[in-house]
Design a protein around this motif. Structure first.
Motif, short mmCIF file in Angstrom:
data_model
loop_
_atom_site.label_atom_id
_atom_site.label_comp_id
_atom_site.label_asym_id
_atom_site.label_seq_id
_atom_site.Cartn_x
_atom_site.Cartn_y
_atom_site.Cartn_z
N UNK A 148 39.28 33.97 34.13
CA UNK A 148 37.96 33.62 34.70
C UNK A 148 37.56 34.74 35.65
N UNK A 149 36.47 35.41 35.29
CA UNK A 149 36.09 36.62 36.04
C UNK A 149 34.71 36.42 36.67
N UNK A 150 34.58 36.80 37.95
CA UNK A 150 33.28 36.78 38.62
C UNK A 150 32.86 38.23 38.87
N UNK A 151 31.69 38.59 38.37
CA UNK A 151 31.17 39.96 38.59
C UNK A 151 29.99 39.86 39.54
N UNK A 152 30.14 40.45 40.73
CA UNK A 152 29.06 40.41 41.73
C UNK A 152 28.23 41.69 41.57
N UNK A 211 39.76 36.67 38.87
CA UNK A 211 39.44 38.06 39.25
C UNK A 211 37.99 38.11 39.73
N UNK A 212 37.76 38.74 40.89
CA UNK A 212 36.40 38.96 41.37
C UNK A 212 36.19 40.48 41.45
N UNK A 213 35.16 40.96 40.77
CA UNK A 213 34.85 42.39 40.76
C UNK A 213 33.54 42.54 41.50
N UNK A 229 41.47 32.35 42.92
CA UNK A 229 42.73 31.62 42.67
C UNK A 229 43.81 32.12 43.63
N UNK A 230 44.83 31.29 43.85
CA UNK A 230 45.85 31.63 44.87
C UNK A 230 46.62 32.89 44.48
N UNK A 231 46.63 33.23 43.16
CA UNK A 231 47.28 34.48 42.73
C UNK A 231 46.25 35.46 42.13
N UNK A 232 45.00 35.32 42.58
CA UNK A 232 43.92 36.11 41.99
C UNK A 232 43.78 37.50 42.61
N UNK A 233 42.83 38.25 42.03
CA UNK A 233 42.61 39.65 42.46
C UNK A 233 41.15 39.89 42.78
N UNK A 234 40.91 40.58 43.89
CA UNK A 234 39.55 41.06 44.18
C UNK A 234 39.56 42.58 44.07
#
Ligand SMILES: NC(=O)c1ccc[n+]([C@@H]2O[C@H](COP(=O)([O-])OP(=O)(O)OC[C@H]3O[C@@H](n4cnc5c(N)ncnc54)[C@H](OP(=O)(O)O)[C@@H]3O)[C@@H](O)[C@H]2O)c1
Length: 323
Positions: A148-152, A211-213, A229-234
């Motif tokens: 699940x990816x969020x692209x800002x 992942x948030x980009x 997420x608790x193990x996610x990446x920004x």
């Protein structure tokens, strides 16, 4: 040759001039390219303005070392310097040059790639900086199938390519954009969009993002982490409107420190270009897997209008110059 120049740093496009200059001569390891198209990214504004001040030594002191604007190019090899292998006169190329808002520009051979015939000049010129940054961001975020990816900043020059690369990798993408850009961002493959107020609202009931980009808005990492997420990446790619000294770059510098003691990962992206990455991007475009979108294509003499358009916001994809 014609070139778009400014002799002093300036934050407004009003000081840009169309001037006749001699055609540059390639040195060792360099290629002279007859430019057919160039494009804008926020990086061009930063070089024009000499901001942030942190970067000014690289741009030139006390005035710009390169008066001609522009970095992205697509065109035909006109001449090669000593020691250049892999390129010959007449080759179609794309890449990163020095002063590309001009009929001719010099590029280091390692920052060029051969352009497949299937890709037109304007599309190719939209790729180098934004495409390399997007590909590097997607890799830094370890985007893959089912994430699940969020692209800002999903409608922007870098963001609209991140959306397509992430979708191509099999991720489920949500884009943050102006409401007017909703259709555009969905047309890139995003399953839905969020408005600029998303970070102030509670995290998504369906689950947080893996992942948030982040390419726009310069939100505090603490706000973004509520949606992660608790193990996610920004991955912090950038964002306009930071202070004149650091230009908001402190978010990138301090991102890794913010993750200490947690399972989350924070990356401050410093994107680099290379011929192999450009060749990979060009192949993705030639095979139809991604397509840079060009909001407006202008003639060289309207470069100042292109810059104003980009800085005003509301652009979907890139702005290009066609020569
Ligand atoms: N880390 C690196 O190596 C690297 C490399 C290249 C670029 N960058 C940086 O990355 C950033 C993006 O570059 P770009 O060329 O893609 O710029 P861009 O084309 O202007 O895209 C930025 C996007 O962010 C959107 N945006 C503005 N305010 C926002 C907000 N509050 N929330 C969410 N989105 C918002 C903009 O939409 P609007 O139309 O609403 O303004 C636009 O669609 C720039 O700051 C650039 O300097 C970094």
């Amino acid at each position: 040759m014609r070139a778009i120049v400014r002799d002093e740093y300036t934050p407004t496009a009003d000081a840009l001039r169309l001037r006749e200059l001699p055609v540059p001569v390639p040195g060792a390891g360099q290629v002279l390219v007859r430019v057919h198209a160039a494009s804008f990214g926020q990086d061009v504004w930063h070089v024009m303005a000499g901001l942030p001040l942190l970067a000014r030594p690289a741009f030139g002191l006390p005035r710009p070392k390169q008066p001609v604007l522009g970095g992205d190019l697509a065109g035909i090899v006109e001449a090669v310097g000593d020691g250049v292998a892999g390129f010959a006169i007449g080759d179609r190329v794309l890449g990163r040059g020095d002063g590309t808002f001009a009929d001719y520009a010099i590029a280091r051979a390692e920052l060029l790639a051969v352009l497949p015939d299937a890709v037109d000049w304007v599309t190719a010129a939209a790729l180098p900086v934004s495409g390399s940054t997007a590909l590097n961001a997607v890799r830094a975020g370890r985007v893959r199938e089912g994430r699940r990816v969020l692209v800002i900043g999903a409608a922007g020059g870098v963001g609209h390519l991140i959306v397509q690369l992430a979708v191509d990798a099999g991720a489920v993408v949500t884009g943050v954009c102006r409401p007017e850009a909703d259709d555009f961002v969905r047309s890139l493959g995003a399953v839905r969009t969020l408005d600029y107020g998303f970070a102030d609202r509670p995290a998504d009931a369906d689950g947080r993002y893996d992942i948030i980009l982040d390419t726009g808005g310069r939100r505090k990492l603490r706000l973004l982490r509520r949606h992660l997420a608790s193990d996610g990446t920004i991955v912090v790619v950038g964002g306009e409107g930071g202070g004149s000294v650091l230009g908001g770059f402190q978010r990138s510098i301090f991102a890794p420190l913010a993750a200490i003691g947690s399972k989350q990962r924070m990356v401050g992206l410093v994107s680099t270009d290379s011929g192999p990455v450009l060749a990979e991007l060009a192949a993705l475009v030639a095979s139809g897997r991604i397509r840079p979108r060009v909001h407006a294509t202008l003639p060289l003499e309207r470069a100042a209008d292109g810059m104003r358009m980009m800085r005003a916001g509301g652009v979907r994809g890139k702005i290009a110059l066609e020569l």
